[in-house]
Design a protein around this motif. Structure first.
Motif, PDB file in Angstrom:
ATOM      1  N   LYS A 238       2.036   4.888  -0.300  1.00 57.78           N
ATOM      2  CA  LYS A 238       1.273   4.970   0.957  1.00 57.78           C
ATOM      3  C   LYS A 238      -0.113   4.382   0.781  1.00 57.78           C
ATOM      4  O   LYS A 238      -0.624   3.686   1.690  1.00 57.78           O
ATOM      5  CB  LYS A 238       1.167   6.439   1.396  1.00 57.78           C
ATOM      6  N   ASP A 242      -1.297   1.259   2.979  1.00 58.44           N
ATOM      7  CA  ASP A 242      -2.500   1.320   3.818  1.00 58.44           C
ATOM      8  C   ASP A 242      -3.517   0.257   3.427  1.00 58.44           C
ATOM      9  O   ASP A 242      -4.218  -0.302   4.284  1.00 58.44           O
ATOM     10  CB  ASP A 242      -3.143   2.709   3.714  1.00 58.44           C
ATOM     11  N   ASP A 245      -2.256  -3.023   4.811  1.00 54.13           N
ATOM     12  CA  ASP A 245      -2.202  -3.052   6.275  1.00 54.13           C
ATOM     13  C   ASP A 245      -3.595  -3.339   6.830  1.00 54.13           C
ATOM     14  O   ASP A 245      -4.296  -2.441   7.335  1.00 54.13           O
ATOM     15  CB  ASP A 245      -1.666  -1.717   6.792  1.00 54.13           C
ATOM     16  N   ASN A 248      -4.353  -2.244  10.332  1.00 55.41           N
ATOM     17  CA  ASN A 248      -4.189  -0.810  10.610  1.00 55.41           C
ATOM     18  C   ASN A 248      -3.250  -0.548  11.787  1.00 55.41           C
ATOM     19  O   ASN A 248      -3.485   0.355  12.590  1.00 55.41           O
ATOM     20  CB  ASN A 248      -5.550  -0.159  10.892  1.00 55.41           C
ATOM     21  N   GLY A 250       0.127  -0.070  11.252  1.00 55.23           N
ATOM     22  CA  GLY A 250       1.291   0.664  10.768  1.00 55.23           C
ATOM     23  C   GLY A 250       2.449  -0.204  10.328  1.00 55.23           C
ATOM     24  O   GLY A 250       3.502   0.332   9.973  1.00 55.23           O
ATOM     25  N   THR A 294       7.896  -1.726   8.237  1.00 55.82           N
ATOM     26  CA  THR A 294       7.351  -0.383   8.430  1.00 55.82           C
ATOM     27  C   THR A 294       7.204   0.302   7.069  1.00 55.82           C
ATOM     28  O   THR A 294       7.714  -0.188   6.051  1.00 55.82           O
ATOM     29  CB  THR A 294       8.276   0.464   9.317  1.00 55.82           C
TER      30      THR A 294
END
Length: 494
Positions: A238, A242, A245, A248, A250, A294
């Motif tokens: 995770k 993050d 990403d 942001n 997802g 995802t």
């Protein structure tokens, strides 16, 4: 989920476990353990919840005119609680419980005592196996096991009614394993289990099994380690997800995966090779081929990342983790300054730390099941932590304290999971205790202080307590006064 093969359990009925059904575990060993597990219907993973149901009141069973188990209850009340109000089920349903039952029967029927067996029992008073090995037909040992089996079956059924474990009741524990054949053939256990009146039909829906394997503790520890590792891997994934990403939103796009390989630089090849690797990784991760990954998709392919890249990525580690902080410290920061302890302030600080350590180490572990340590008077108290602000709730520990048969003061330490001696019988004659007036500086009322006498030249600091009510405070004052007076009189007679 920890599972058992068919040959690792013995079924006591023909009921099939329900999918995602709650599971109950009951295990008689030295004591009696209970817990239950509830499933997450989405993942199928079970979460275990502890229980202290074994410390509920023991309920004697038998026909209306059957006085034997009522007399057993009275005997145990006198033995363990000075004719108090209650006896827990664990005093009967456990290895030590078997010994308690035998001692009652020997007291009740002295002419039926086998002198040789009784002599061995006196030498090994907590050895339930000795009683099991001598359970010949008609003997006190056989009668002992029948009472134990009856109470064990009733307790398993009671717990089953509490949690309705349609995934099964698993009966485990060292005593269970040693008495497996007895529980299967003698009949008292099953008869008591299904004797719940109008609620018995509920129990006919509950699978009932004895666990044959004796390595459940090791399996549980292994499962816990795997679960912790799984959680840590997911946490790392995770953090990486993050960090990649950038938007942001997802989901990850190819450009963001390219950034991952650009970060690795020449460690994974030239730029063209890096871009090609990013494209191939995107193809692997994007299971639904919609051009976006995802977190669920990313997690499935997380193990495809180069191990060294993962381990060296700074953003995978919590910056507040002291282990990672220590790794970056200079050597001189890891070594105590050479002049520590030479100045008065640091000497005083070291002396205080030593006093606290000695005070903690002086606490003697005790066996709460021994008659000498059994409670005469017992309540819950709040104990103030040393040098902590009395106005704050977290400065007070909630503990059980009791005055013992031998004349000492004991308590149960939740953090250490054992019973400890606060003041021994030989020292209560010199203890000092006083009430503390209520004031606004403390969040607790009904306070008092006990100052133990010095022990082997170690100064024992005063301890501040708070009772849950004024009545309990007054009772403690009365008990402490009587305890000290009795100890002083005993010393004067010597």
């Amino acid at each position: 989920m920890l599972t058992l093969a068919d040959d690792e359990v013995t079924r006591l009925n023909d009921v099939e476990p329900e999918e995602f059904g709650t599971i109950a575990c009951v295990g008689a060993g030295t004591g009696l353990g209970q817990c239950f597990l509830v499933a997450d219907h989405k993942t199928g993973e079970y979460r275990c919840f502890p229980s202290e149901g074994q410390h509920g009141e023991f309920g004697p069973r038998g026909a209306g005119s059957d006085e034997l188990k009522l007399e057993l209850l009275k005997y145990l009340k006198i033995k363990f609680s000075n004719a108090g109000n209650r006896i827990s089920t664990e005093r009967v349903v456990s290895g030590t419980g078997i010994c308690n039952i035998y001692e009652f029967l020997a007291y009740k029927h002295p002419h039926e005592v086998d002198e040789e067996v009784h002599q061995l029992h006196n030498e090994r008073p907590k050895d339930a196996g000795l009683i099991a090995m001598n359970a010949t037909p008609g003997s006190l040992c056989e009668k002992t096991l029948k009472i134990f089996s009856d109470a064990y079956g009733a307790q398993c059924a009671t717990f089953a009614l509490y949690v309705q474990p349609f995934g099964g009741v698993y009966i485990t524990g060292g005593v269970t394993k040693k008495m497996r054949e007895w529980l299967l053939k003698e009949g008292s256990f099953m008869k008591a289990y299904y004797d719940k009146g109008r609620l018995t039909p509920v129990l006919h829906r509950v699978p009932l099994m004895i666990v044959n394997s004796d390595d459940m503790g090791q399996r549980g520890a292994h499962l816990r380690a795997v679960m912790l590792l799984k959680a840590e891997v997911e946490l790392q994934a995770k953090r990486l997800f993050d960090a990649l990403d950038v938007n942001n939103d997802g989901v990850l796009f190819l450009s963001e995966l390219e950034g991952l390989f650009e970060m690795a630089g020449n460690k994974v090849g030239r730029r063209r090779h890096r871009l090609d690797m990013a494209a191939r990784l995107m193809e692997e991760l994007d299971s639904d081929k919609n051009g976006a990954v995802t977190f669920a998709e990313f997690m499935k392919g997380y193990n495809k990342l180069p191990t060294r890249m993962v381990s060296e990525s700074a953003f995978l580690h919590d910056p507040n983790d002291p282990h990672h902080q220590a790794a970056s410290m200079e050597m001189q920061e890891l070594v105590s300054p050479p002049d520590r302890g030479n100045d008065p302030d640091s000497q005083a600080a070291l002396a205080e730390e030593l006093r606290k350590f000695q005070s903690k180490e002086r606490r003697k572990a005790i066996d709460p099941f021994q008659d000498s340590h059994a409670p005469l008077f017992q309540t819950r108290l709040y104990k103030r932590l040393t040098d902590k602000d009395p106005a704050k709730e977290d400065s007070w520990l909630h503990r059980v304290y009791w005055v013992s048969n031998s004349g000492g003061i004991n308590y149960h330490s939740v953090t250490e999971g054992k019973a400890l001696q606060y003041i021994g019988p030989d020292r209560v004659a010199d203890m000092i205790f006083t009430k503390i007036p209520d004031d606004k500086k403390s969040c607790k009322k009904h306070r008092f202080r006990i100052e133990p006498p010095p022990d082997e030249d170690n100064l024992s600091p005063p301890t501040e307590f708070a009772a849950p009510s004024q009545d309990v405070l007054e009772l403690w004052m009365i008990e402490l006064a009587a305890l000290k007076k009795k100890a002083q009189e005993k010393r004067a007679r010597k």
